[in-house]
Design an enzyme around this catalytic site. Structure first.
Site, PDB file in Angstrom:
ATOM      1  N   ARG A 176      -7.804  -8.117 -13.482  1.00  0.00           N
ATOM      2  CA  ARG A 176      -6.384  -7.976 -13.140  1.00  0.00           C
ATOM      3  C   ARG A 176      -6.013  -8.899 -11.985  1.00  0.00           C
ATOM      4  O   ARG A 176      -4.880  -9.343 -11.902  1.00  0.00           O
ATOM      5  CB  ARG A 176      -6.078  -6.532 -12.734  1.00  0.00           C
TER       6      ARG A 176
ATOM      7  N   ILE B  83      -2.311   2.454   5.162  1.00  0.00           N
ATOM      8  CA  ILE B  83      -1.253   2.141   4.183  1.00  0.00           C
ATOM      9  C   ILE B  83      -1.298   3.078   2.982  1.00  0.00           C
ATOM     10  O   ILE B  83      -0.280   3.638   2.584  1.00  0.00           O
ATOM     11  CB  ILE B  83      -1.354   0.677   3.687  1.00  0.00           C
TER      12      ILE B  83
ATOM     13  N   ARG C  95       1.783  -1.292 -11.696  1.00  0.00           N
ATOM     14  CA  ARG C  95       2.864  -0.775 -10.891  1.00  0.00           C
ATOM     15  C   ARG C  95       3.978  -1.803 -10.663  1.00  0.00           C
ATOM     16  O   ARG C  95       5.161  -1.477 -10.684  1.00  0.00           O
ATOM     17  CB  ARG C  95       2.278  -0.312  -9.550  1.00  0.00           C
TER      18      ARG C  95
ATOM     19  N   ARG D 105       1.577   6.699  -5.188  1.00  0.00           N
ATOM     20  CA  ARG D 105       2.383   5.523  -4.857  1.00  0.00           C
ATOM     21  C   ARG D 105       3.784   5.757  -5.401  1.00  0.00           C
ATOM     22  O   ARG D 105       4.111   5.315  -6.496  1.00  0.00           O
ATOM     23  CB  ARG D 105       1.754   4.258  -5.422  1.00  0.00           C
ATOM     24  N   PRO D 106       4.597   6.454  -4.627  1.00  0.00           N
ATOM     25  CA  PRO D 106       5.924   6.812  -5.113  1.00  0.00           C
ATOM     26  C   PRO D 106       6.877   5.616  -5.153  1.00  0.00           C
ATOM     27  O   PRO D 106       6.561   4.551  -4.631  1.00  0.00           O
ATOM     28  CB  PRO D 106       6.401   7.841  -4.087  1.00  0.00           C
ATOM     29  N   VAL D 107       8.038   5.820  -5.799  1.00  0.00           N
ATOM     30  CA  VAL D 107       9.057   4.760  -5.829  1.00  0.00           C
ATOM     31  C   VAL D 107      10.350   5.236  -5.175  1.00  0.00           C
ATOM     32  O   VAL D 107      11.395   4.630  -5.353  1.00  0.00           O
ATOM     33  CB  VAL D 107       9.336   4.272  -7.272  1.00  0.00           C
ATOM     34  N   ASP D 108      10.260   6.326  -4.391  1.00  0.00           N
ATOM     35  CA  ASP D 108      11.481   6.882  -3.800  1.00  0.00           C
ATOM     36  C   ASP D 108      12.259   5.867  -2.963  1.00  0.00           C
ATOM     37  O   ASP D 108      13.495   5.828  -3.006  1.00  0.00           O
ATOM     38  CB  ASP D 108      11.139   8.132  -2.954  1.00  0.00           C
ATOM     39  N   LEU D 109      11.536   5.012  -2.248  1.00  0.00           N
ATOM     40  CA  LEU D 109      12.244   4.072  -1.366  1.00  0.00           C
ATOM     41  C   LEU D 109      12.905   2.944  -2.164  1.00  0.00           C
ATOM     42  O   LEU D 109      13.943   2.409  -1.766  1.00  0.00           O
ATOM     43  CB  LEU D 109      11.282   3.504  -0.311  1.00  0.00           C
TER      44      LEU D 109
ATOM     45  N   LYS E   2      -1.467 -13.581  -6.847  1.00  0.00           N
ATOM     46  CA  LYS E   2      -0.986 -12.601  -7.834  1.00  0.00           C
ATOM     47  C   LYS E   2       0.262 -11.887  -7.316  1.00  0.00           C
ATOM     48  O   LYS E   2       1.245 -11.726  -8.038  1.00  0.00           O
ATOM     49  CB  LYS E   2      -2.079 -11.562  -8.110  1.00  0.00           C
ATOM     50  N   ASN E   3       0.219 -11.465  -6.042  1.00  0.00           N
ATOM     51  CA  ASN E   3       1.308 -10.638  -5.523  1.00  0.00           C
ATOM     52  C   ASN E   3       2.589 -11.416  -5.254  1.00  0.00           C
ATOM     53  O   ASN E   3       3.617 -10.837  -4.914  1.00  0.00           O
ATOM     54  CB  ASN E   3       0.864  -9.900  -4.258  1.00  0.00           C
TER      55      ASN E   3
HETATM   56  C1  UD1 Z   1       1.956  -4.181  -2.545  1.00  0.00           C
HETATM   57  C2  UD1 Z   1       0.856  -4.992  -3.154  1.00  0.00           C
HETATM   58  C3  UD1 Z   1      -0.488  -4.321  -2.943  1.00  0.00           C
HETATM   59  C4  UD1 Z   1      -0.696  -4.020  -1.461  1.00  0.00           C
HETATM   60  C5  UD1 Z   1       0.506  -3.288  -0.872  1.00  0.00           C
HETATM   61  C6  UD1 Z   1       0.428  -3.135   0.632  1.00  0.00           C
HETATM   62  C7  UD1 Z   1       1.879  -6.161  -5.001  1.00  0.00           C
HETATM   63  C8  UD1 Z   1       1.980  -6.345  -6.471  1.00  0.00           C
HETATM   64  N1  UD1 Z   1       1.097  -5.158  -4.568  1.00  0.00           N
HETATM   65  O1  UD1 Z   1       1.940  -2.914  -3.208  1.00  0.00           O
HETATM   66  O2  UD1 Z   1      -1.512  -5.194  -3.425  1.00  0.00           O
HETATM   67  O3  UD1 Z   1      -1.838  -3.207  -1.315  1.00  0.00           O
HETATM   68  O4  UD1 Z   1       1.717  -4.006  -1.159  1.00  0.00           O
HETATM   69  O5  UD1 Z   1       0.306  -4.360   1.247  1.00  0.00           O
HETATM   70  O6  UD1 Z   1       2.462  -6.908  -4.240  1.00  0.00           O
HETATM   71  N2  UD1 Z   1       5.801   3.913  -0.494  1.00  0.00           N
HETATM   72  C9  UD1 Z   1       6.580   5.048  -0.530  1.00  0.00           C
HETATM   73  N3  UD1 Z   1       7.708   5.049  -1.296  1.00  0.00           N
HETATM   74  C10 UD1 Z   1       8.075   3.959  -2.022  1.00  0.00           C
HETATM   75  C11 UD1 Z   1       7.284   2.793  -1.972  1.00  0.00           C
HETATM   76  C12 UD1 Z   1       6.146   2.799  -1.196  1.00  0.00           C
HETATM   77  O7  UD1 Z   1       6.266   6.056   0.119  1.00  0.00           O
HETATM   78  O8  UD1 Z   1       9.103   4.037  -2.705  1.00  0.00           O
HETATM   79  C13 UD1 Z   1       4.575   3.921   0.318  1.00  0.00           C
HETATM   80  C14 UD1 Z   1       3.306   3.707  -0.505  1.00  0.00           C
HETATM   81  O9  UD1 Z   1       2.850   4.905  -1.076  1.00  0.00           O
HETATM   82  C15 UD1 Z   1       2.353   3.164   0.535  1.00  0.00           C
HETATM   83  C16 UD1 Z   1       3.274   2.340   1.435  1.00  0.00           C
HETATM   84  O10 UD1 Z   1       4.599   2.812   1.195  1.00  0.00           O
HETATM   85  O11 UD1 Z   1       1.809   4.213   1.277  1.00  0.00           O
HETATM   86  C17 UD1 Z   1       3.237   0.862   1.180  1.00  0.00           C
HETATM   87  O12 UD1 Z   1       3.496   0.611  -0.192  1.00  0.00           O
HETATM   88  P1  UD1 Z   1       4.092  -0.790  -0.664  1.00  0.00           P
HETATM   89  O13 UD1 Z   1       4.119  -1.709   0.503  1.00  0.00           O
HETATM   90  O14 UD1 Z   1       5.384  -0.554  -1.361  1.00  0.00           O
HETATM   91  O15 UD1 Z   1       2.983  -1.283  -1.679  1.00  0.00           O
HETATM   92  P2  UD1 Z   1       3.205  -1.973  -3.083  1.00  0.00           P
HETATM   93  O16 UD1 Z   1       4.400  -2.855  -3.032  1.00  0.00           O
HETATM   94  O17 UD1 Z   1       3.098  -0.970  -4.145  1.00  0.00           O
END
Ligand code: UD1
Length: 429
Positions: free
Chosen positions: A408, A338, A102, A131-135, A22-23
């Site tokens: 899902r 995480i 997401r 789960r922010p999108v700031d990065l 899926k991912n």
């Molecule tokens: C993806 C996977 C999810 C998996 C996760 C970690 C998909 C569709 N989903 O989620 O199944 O559990 O990787 O392996 O591939 N963060 C920030 N700011 C940001 C983005 C992330 O602080 O802008 C933080 C998140 O809150 C979290 C950490 O970074 O604590 C890791 O998140 P991320 O690796 O981005 O997870 P996803 O891509 O959402």
């Protein structure tokens, strides 16, 4: 709302075909927006999240043709999608479509890179902490986009196109890496991503982008280099096998005992998890068809595990491991690094009679001799399947409510498990 009824106690024996990941499927489908030519994806799993992304892409004007069955195909082959984003008619991804998943937010990257603008609703998804999108937005800004938040939408624009940049992530992020990678393929000049996520799904997407004419090197390492190109073309790509599904069924067999061949699984995608299962008492054998997991009647050993980015133990297997450790002969510790608040399953596992206490990021699990079936509630995707694992080993009947979470991310879960001897059925309505 559908429910799943399980009567525990049977060992699992047989073969389970592992589906496409899926991912990887989700970002690969999203990458189709980068080109006006057709991207063909094989081995795409039949999942609610995939169907939802099809709707989102359709809203942008993308045509998706689902290939029919070919002679020689197994009964449940993954699907083949022919995805054509020849004309992007709308660069807005609305709240109603994006809020449930997401990963749909990631369309922002190819829309911006190809069209110079995107308006995408801030995402929803599993309830597993903030789960922010700031990065992701930081990465797009580094590539020269201007980014604003307006009424719940992220409005990004780069009328003159994106330009290559140095992007250093302060923490490892899969979503951030996907977004930076996709956007940089069409940027002018070179982009260097440091502290990039090394997950196999990133490598799969980079491989596909390269088939489409991108110039990406270093995917799978913390430093990815992308030489921007002016245009990408069509390609054909097979989605890699789902390592989380693989690990989930490996844990289910370790829980119940038995002997199951995980067909098409690739051990290098989840070595950390396989090592932990070996410690716990499973026998893992790699063969040319996948991975064979066996466990005889001996006691389960407790383990201490901390989740980490790849190649560490995946957070997406944390809940399942916790379910397994509820039956261990001793005390286990599982630390989640995480996602904060990814312990929604603890309360539900307690309903089976599990002994789990929480202290900040760490769960302490005291193994018990028996679990008893109970009505439980699925809360998020991976937590839900941990309840299924507990139910398979519990005495009596379990009813898992709210199974749309399972749909899902797990393809034909009941069929795969009942094919190996589990008593499990879906009750519709
Ligand atoms: C993806 C996977 C999810 C998996 C996760 C970690 C998909 C569709 N989903 O989620 O199944 O559990 O990787 O392996 O591939 N963060 C920030 N700011 C940001 C983005 C992330 O602080 O802008 C933080 C998140 O809150 C979290 C950490 O970074 O604590 C890791 O998140 P991320 O690796 O981005 O997870 P996803 O891509 O959402």
């Amino acid at each position: 709302m559908d429910r799943i009824r399980i009567v525990g106690g049977n060992r699992l024996n047989g073969t389970i075909a592992i589906s496409g990941a899926k991912n990887a499927a989700l970002p690969l489908m999203t990458a189709s927006l980068l080109t006006d030519q057709t991207l063909i994806l094989d081995n795409v799993p039949r999942l609610a999240d995939v169907a939802q992304l099809q709707r989102i892409l359709g809203n942008h004007g993308v045509d998706i043709m689902v290939g029919g069955k070919r002679s020689g195909d197994g009964e449940y082959q993954g699907q083949t999608l022919h995805i054509s984003a020849a004309d992007i008619i709308d660069t807005t991804a609305p709240y109603a479509l994006v809020s449930t998943m997401r990963a749909s937010f990631w369309v922002i990257a190819p829309l911006l890179a190809r069209m110079g603008e995107a308006r995408v609703s801030l995402p929803g998804g599993c309830a597993i902490g903030t789960r922010p999108v700031d990065l992701l937005l930081m990465a797009l800004e580094k590539l020269g986009a201007s980014v604003e938040i307006d009424a719940g939408y992220v409005v990004a624009s780069a009328p003159g196109g994106l330009r290559g940049a140095a992007i250093e992530f302060p923490k490892v992020t899969v979503s951030g890496t996907h977004v930076a990678l996709m956007a940089a393929t069409l940027a002018r000049g070179t982009t260097v991503i440091t502290n990039a996520a090394c997950e196999p799904e990133i490598v799969d997407v980079a491989d596909c982008l390269n088939k489409m004419g991108a110039k990406v090197s270093g995917a799978g390492t913390p430093r990815i280099v992308i030489e921007g190109v002016t245009k990408l073309g069509g390609a054909r790509h097979t989605v890699l096998p789902d390592r989380i599904e693989t690990g989930t069924y490996a844990m289910a067999v370790t829980m119940t005992g038995g002997d199951v061949q995980l067909e098409g699984a690739r051990p290098e995608l989840l070595q950390a998890a396989l090592d932990i299962l070996t410690q716990a008492g499973a026998e893992i054998a790699v063969n040319n068809r996948g991975i064979r997991v066996t466990r005889n009647g001996a006691a389960l050993n407790p383990v201490d595990v901390t989740t980490a980015p790849f190649p560490g133990f995946p957070t997406d297997l944390q809940a399942q491991l916790m379910a397994l450790m509820t039956r261990a002969d001793g005390t286990s510790h599982i630390t989640e690094t995480i996602f904060e608040n990814r312990f929604m399953h603890v309360q539900e596992l307690a309903r089976f009679g599990a002994h789990i206490s929480l202290d900040g990021e760490t769960a302490t699990i005291e193994g018990v001799e028996r679990l008893r079936g109970a009505p439980v509630m699925a809360t998020d995707l991976r937590a839900s399947v941990s309840l299924v694992i507990a139910a398979l080993a519990a005495e009596g009947e379990t009813m898992v409510n709210r199974v749309y979470h399972l749909d899902r991310g797990f393809e034909r879960l009941e069929a795969k498990l009942s094919g190996c001897g589990a008593v499990i059925e879906r009750i519709s309505g």
